[in-house]
Scaffold this motif. Sequence first.
Motif, mmCIF file in Angstrom:
data_model
loop_
_atom_site.group_PDB
_atom_site.id
_atom_site.type_symbol
_atom_site.label_atom_id
_atom_site.label_comp_id
_atom_site.label_asym_id
_atom_site.label_seq_id
_atom_site.Cartn_x
_atom_site.Cartn_y
_atom_site.Cartn_z
ATOM 1 N N HIS A 19 0.836 -1.204 0.000
ATOM 2 C CA HIS A 19 0.000 0.000 0.000
ATOM 3 C C HIS A 19 0.867 1.249 0.000
ATOM 4 C CE1 HIS A 19 -3.389 2.685 1.059
ATOM 5 N NE2 HIS A 19 -2.523 3.248 1.891
ATOM 6 N N TRP A 20 1.907 1.247 0.815
ATOM 7 C CA TRP A 20 2.800 2.404 0.856
ATOM 8 C C TRP A 20 3.530 2.585 -0.467
ATOM 9 C CZ3 TRP A 20 4.848 0.514 6.197
ATOM 10 C CH2 TRP A 20 3.970 0.940 7.202
ATOM 11 N N ARG A 21 3.950 1.487 -1.091
ATOM 12 C CA ARG A 21 4.675 1.605 -2.355
ATOM 13 C C ARG A 21 3.816 2.272 -3.418
ATOM 14 N NH1 ARG A 21 4.913 -0.409 -7.230
ATOM 15 N NH2 ARG A 21 3.085 -1.705 -6.836
ATOM 16 N N ARG A 22 2.547 1.897 -3.454
ATOM 17 C CA ARG A 22 1.660 2.456 -4.484
ATOM 18 C C ARG A 22 1.321 3.914 -4.222
ATOM 19 N NH1 ARG A 22 -2.625 -1.627 -7.137
ATOM 20 N NH2 ARG A 22 -1.544 -3.616 -6.856
ATOM 21 N N HIS A 23 1.302 4.321 -2.960
ATOM 22 C CA HIS A 23 0.872 5.677 -2.618
ATOM 23 C C HIS A 23 1.994 6.502 -2.009
ATOM 24 C CE1 HIS A 23 -2.739 3.060 -2.513
ATOM 25 N NE2 HIS A 23 -3.323 4.082 -3.101
ATOM 26 N N ALA A 24 3.238 6.109 -2.240
ATOM 27 C CA ALA A 24 4.368 6.838 -1.652
ATOM 28 C C ALA A 24 4.472 8.231 -2.252
ATOM 29 C CB ALA A 24 5.659 6.071 -1.877
ATOM 30 N N ASP A 83 14.265 1.002 -17.144
ATOM 31 C CA ASP A 83 12.881 1.313 -16.804
ATOM 32 C C ASP A 83 12.581 1.030 -15.332
ATOM 33 O OD1 ASP A 83 10.257 2.028 -16.921
ATOM 34 O OD2 ASP A 83 9.728 0.713 -18.588
ATOM 35 N N ALA A 84 13.084 1.889 -14.473
ATOM 36 C CA ALA A 84 12.959 1.671 -13.030
ATOM 37 C C ALA A 84 11.508 1.587 -12.591
ATOM 38 C CB ALA A 84 13.664 2.794 -12.274
ATOM 39 N N SER A 85 10.614 2.357 -13.212
ATOM 40 C CA SER A 85 9.206 2.320 -12.814
ATOM 41 C C SER A 85 8.581 0.963 -13.108
ATOM 42 C CB SER A 85 8.429 3.439 -13.517
ATOM 43 O OG SER A 85 8.527 3.303 -14.929
ATOM 44 N N MET A 86 9.013 0.317 -14.203
ATOM 45 C CA MET A 86 8.492 -1.022 -14.491
ATOM 46 C C MET A 86 8.996 -2.025 -13.461
ATOM 47 S SD MET A 86 9.102 -3.590 -17.717
ATOM 48 C CE MET A 86 10.693 -4.060 -17.032
ATOM 49 N N TRP A 87 10.278 -1.945 -13.119
ATOM 50 C CA TRP A 87 10.830 -2.887 -12.154
ATOM 51 C C TRP A 87 10.272 -2.651 -10.759
ATOM 52 C CZ3 TRP A 87 13.209 -7.350 -12.638
ATOM 53 C CH2 TRP A 87 13.774 -7.666 -13.874
ATOM 54 N N GLU A 88 9.872 -1.423 -10.468
ATOM 55 C CA GLU A 88 9.267 -1.158 -9.166
ATOM 56 C C GLU A 88 7.945 -1.898 -9.023
ATOM 57 O OE1 GLU A 88 8.046 2.642 -6.319
ATOM 58 O OE2 GLU A 88 9.138 2.945 -8.204
ATOM 59 N N ALA A 89 7.223 -2.080 -10.139
ATOM 60 C CA ALA A 89 5.982 -2.850 -10.113
ATOM 61 C C ALA A 89 6.249 -4.339 -10.291
ATOM 62 C CB ALA A 89 5.039 -2.352 -11.213
ATOM 63 N N GLN A 103 -2.060 -2.925 -13.458
ATOM 64 C CA GLN A 103 -2.845 -2.999 -12.230
ATOM 65 C C GLN A 103 -1.987 -2.736 -11.000
ATOM 66 O OE1 GLN A 103 -4.725 -6.841 -12.254
ATOM 67 N NE2 GLN A 103 -5.995 -6.390 -14.042
ATOM 68 N N LEU A 104 -0.679 -2.806 -11.153
ATOM 69 C CA LEU A 104 0.239 -2.538 -10.047
ATOM 70 C C LEU A 104 0.733 -1.103 -10.049
ATOM 71 C CD1 LEU A 104 2.371 -5.794 -10.251
ATOM 72 C CD2 LEU A 104 0.472 -5.323 -8.702
ATOM 73 N N GLY A 105 0.166 -0.286 -10.921
ATOM 74 C CA GLY A 105 0.525 1.123 -10.943
ATOM 75 C C GLY A 105 1.521 1.508 -12.013
#
Length: 356
Positions: A213-218, A237-243, A338-340
Motif C-alpha cells: 500500500h505504501w509503495r503504491r501511494h508513496a 525502466d525503473a518504474s516497471m521494475w518497481e511494479a 494494475q500494479l501502478g
Amino acid sequence: MPRTLPDLTHKALRRIRPLAFETNASFVERLARAHHLTTTEFLNGLRIYRPKISPAREHDYGPHTPTELYLNVGARACISQYTGIPETHLAHALPCWKEHRDRGSASETRPGGAIRPSDLPAVIGCPHCTVARTGQARPILRYLPHHRLVCTRHRTWALGPHTLHGVPVPHAHALLHQTPEIVLAHNAHLRLTRRWGPDADDAIAQAARLTEHWRRHAPKTEQIWPARARLIGNGEDASMWEALAREAITYPETITLARLLIRQPSTRYHRTQPDQPHPLHEVVARLLNRRWLQNPVHYPQDLSHYIRYAPRHPIDGTAYRHHTKPIGHKADTIELTQLGYQPPRPRVKRHGTRGR
C-alpha cells in the motif's frame, strides 16, 4: 506406430528425481524428455489414460494461465513403480502430487488424471540451481514458498508471471547483486520462520500488504524504493521494475515491520478515526526511516484490518519448515498496469513543413 516405454516390471532407463516444490506437469515432462518422448507418449506408454481437461473450468484457460497435471491414485502408482521412487518421497517433493480427488483404491481406479488451472502460485526456480540439479537449462516451474523465492547463492529473486497489456513480460527473475539489504532481509526472514513458524507467516503477510500500500501511494519524497528498483533493473525502466519486483523492492521494510508485529504485540493497531494520529505511526516511521509515515494520511483507513496480529508462542525444539502450499492467493497472471505501472508513450515524430 507410437513409441512405447519398457514394461512396468522394469525400472526407468534414467533416474529422474523431482525437485522440491516442483509441479506435477514439470516432473512428468522431464521424465518424458529424458526418454525422448512427448508427455502424451510417456503417459500412453505407462498405460495412463489421457488426462481430461475439466469442462467446468475450460473458460479459465488463457495463453498465460499456468496449468497443472493432477494424477489419480492409479496413475501415481504407475509413475512411482516405473521411476522406482516411493510415493511418500514423491508426495514430499511435489505439493500437488495427491491433490486429485480419488475415488477408490489404485487397483480399482483406471490410471488417469485431469488438467486444469493451478490453484497455487508457481514460479520459475533459480536457473543456476536448476542447471546444477538437472544438468539442463530448461526452466522448471515450482510452488516455492515465500521464504524460498530468494536464492542467496546466486542472488536471484523468483518473480511470478506478469503481463503488460496482455503480453507476457520476459523477466522471470530479479537480480540482487547490487541490493545486499534484500539478501540480509531474507536471512532475517528465515530466522523468524524457524523461531515462530506459522506466526511469522501471518506477520509477514500482513506487513507485506501494508508495504505494498505504501509503495503504491508513496510521496515523491520517497527515494529508497525507486533507487532500489533502478539497481535491480540495472538501469532499465525503473518504474516497471518497481511494479514487477514489488515484493523484492519493499522486502527489507516488510521483514522489519513483521519483526515489530511479532515481537511487540502491544503495537496492534486499534481502530481510529480517519486521518487521526496513532502512536504506531511514529514508531513505524522511525523504524523504517520514513518521515512521511508519521502522517496518518499515508495509512489505509481500514488499517485495523491490515494489522490484527497477536502472536502465540515461539516454536521450541525442532525448527519449523514449510512443506507444501505457500502463502498467497490463487495463481493468476498479474497485469503490470494494475500494479501502478504506466508505460511511457511512444514518441511521435512530427514532420515540419518546409516553407515555399
